[in-house]
Write a protein that holds these residues in place. Structure first.
Motif, PDB file in Angstrom:
ATOM      1  N   GLU A 209      41.730  32.321  31.439  1.00 18.76           N
ATOM      2  CA  GLU A 209      40.650  31.346  31.284  1.00 18.76           C
ATOM      3  C   GLU A 209      39.311  32.002  31.603  1.00 18.76           C
ATOM      4  O   GLU A 209      38.330  31.818  30.885  1.00 18.76           O
ATOM      5  N   ALA A 210      39.273  32.799  32.660  1.00 14.26           N
ATOM      6  CA  ALA A 210      38.021  33.443  33.075  1.00 14.26           C
ATOM      7  C   ALA A 210      37.547  34.476  32.062  1.00 14.26           C
ATOM      8  O   ALA A 210      36.346  34.601  31.801  1.00 14.26           O
ATOM      9  N   ALA A 211      38.488  35.230  31.496  1.00 12.53           N
ATOM     10  CA  ALA A 211      38.125  36.319  30.591  1.00 12.53           C
ATOM     11  C   ALA A 211      38.198  35.931  29.122  1.00 12.53           C
ATOM     12  O   ALA A 211      37.814  36.722  28.258  1.00 12.53           O
ATOM     13  N   GLY A 212      38.686  34.730  28.832  1.00 15.31           N
ATOM     14  CA  GLY A 212      38.841  34.321  27.439  1.00 15.31           C
ATOM     15  C   GLY A 212      39.777  35.236  26.695  1.00 15.31           C
ATOM     16  O   GLY A 212      39.517  35.610  25.539  1.00 15.31           O
ATOM     17  N   SER A 213      40.909  35.595  27.326  1.00 12.06           N
ATOM     18  CA  SER A 213      41.758  36.648  26.763  1.00 12.06           C
ATOM     19  C   SER A 213      43.181  36.196  26.450  1.00 12.06           C
ATOM     20  O   SER A 213      44.078  37.025  26.325  1.00 12.06           O
ATOM     21  N   ALA A 214      43.402  34.905  26.338  1.00  8.36           N
ATOM     22  CA  ALA A 214      44.753  34.436  26.025  1.00  8.36           C
ATOM     23  C   ALA A 214      45.151  34.882  24.624  1.00  8.36           C
ATOM     24  O   ALA A 214      44.353  34.794  23.680  1.00  8.36           O
ATOM     25  N   PRO A 215      46.377  35.372  24.430  1.00  6.94           N
ATOM     26  CA  PRO A 215      46.813  35.769  23.089  1.00  6.94           C
ATOM     27  C   PRO A 215      46.883  34.571  22.164  1.00  6.94           C
ATOM     28  O   PRO A 215      47.293  33.487  22.562  1.00  6.94           O
TER      29      PRO A 215
END
Length: 328
Positions: A209-215
């Motif tokens: 959520e913090a990095a916007g990095s969900a696949p």
């Protein structure tokens, strides 16, 4: 050998001064690395809902945060970039362009705080439109073609002034590729902190959520380690050290204390552990409900990580801990 009642182990516990003197494991500020999330814009301080007290920061606010970090005596930060969603593409271009958000942030940090050790996370997941840590073809995450992009990303960070790079992608051979690239460009003295044993953990949710990095499809189990495997971690660490890693890491920390201990027993090298976002979020949530004493639980958790064998601890609690240690 004499036993009870001649031997009474509680004798060393009654007096708090003596109890402190014989304490085997101590947390010190120099052990701590503080993760930071940097994003574009000005006067941006976006709270991460699942991580109370943690923010996505524009560079101006990042510098304010770094001033506090330095003032607390925390020696190092680990920097993650959060590009604008529209900048992401299939080949993670924002990760390695000279004016990428991390590259800009590194230059700003080193200009204002030259004594602060700036470590950069080297991965592609924050910068790809699909959210995976490597290039993708037909739904398959490609190992070898990804290595050049990781090496280019690491080089761009070091050229901007990063003191250390930390590849977190878990592609085979990435440490060697980065070492070769850095050495070829004259950065032979720049160390590599490798996420050597990084597990496909359910504890990463708040970070994504913090990095916007969900696949955007599937998961990362084809390249991150199976949480059931302990011995395999030793192979991962051995390979990364052979390829030129200077410090190795186990991630996450709290559910993998046994792995930290195994790595410490087998390898005589600096060892870091990442007290990850899910671990942070659980403690924060319980503390906010009044179910636990946050300070006591945090110190107990970090002590367990160091007692298991970690030399360095990456933790979102770093500022809190540094402040608490000052008041001891």
């Amino acid at each position: 050998m004499a036993g009870f009642p001649v031997v009474r182990l509680r004798r060393l516990r009654y007096n708090p001064v003596l109890r402190s003197m014989v304490r085997e494991t101590e947390i010190e500020v120099k052990d701590l690395i503080y993760p930071l999330f940097v994003t574009a814009g000005r006067d941006v301080k976006n709270p991460v809902p699942s991580m109370p007290g943690i923010y996505q920061l524009s560079i101006d606010n990042l510098l304010k945060e770094a001033e506090e970090v330095v003032g607390l005596g925390i020696p190092a930060v680990l920097l993650f970039g959060v590009p604008e969603p529209g900048e992401k593409d299939e080949v993670a271009t924002p990760a390695y362009v000279p004016e990428g958000i991390v590259q800009q942030a590194v230059r700003a940090l080193k200009k204002e705080f030259p004594g602060l050790l700036v470590i950069t996370d080297v991965c592609l997941c924050e910068y790809t439109s699909h959210g995976h840590c490597g290039l993708v073809d037909g739904g398959v995450i490609l190992n070898d073609p990804t290595l050049e992009l990781l090496a280019r990303t690491a080089l761009s960070h070091v050229e901007a002034g990063a003191d250390m790079v930390a590849p977190s992608d878990m592609m085979d051979g990435r440490v060697a590729a980065i070492r070769k690239k850095l050495d070829a460009h004259g950065f032979t003295e720049t160390p590599i902190l490798s996420y050597a044993a990084k597990y496909a953990s359910a504890f990463y949710g708040p970070f994504r959520e913090a990095a916007g990095s969900a696949p955007q499809f599937g998961d990362r189990r084809s390249y991150q380690m199976d949480p059931a495997n302990g011995r395999e971690a030793l192979r991962e660490v051995a390979q990364d050290l052979e390829e030129g890693a200077d410090i190795i890491m186990v991630k996450p920390a709290l559910s993998y204390l046994d792995v930290i201990r195994q790595v410490r027993n087998h390898f005589n090298c600096p060892l870091a552990a990442y007290n990850v976002s899910g671990e942070y979020a659980m403690i924060k949530a319980a503390a906010l409900h009044g179910w636990i004493s946050e300070r006591e639980v945090v110190m107990e958790v970090l002590t367990s990580i160091k007692r298991a064998g970690a030399d360095l601890i990456i933790t979102y609690f770093a500022k809190d801990v540094a402040g608490w240690l000052k008041t001891c």
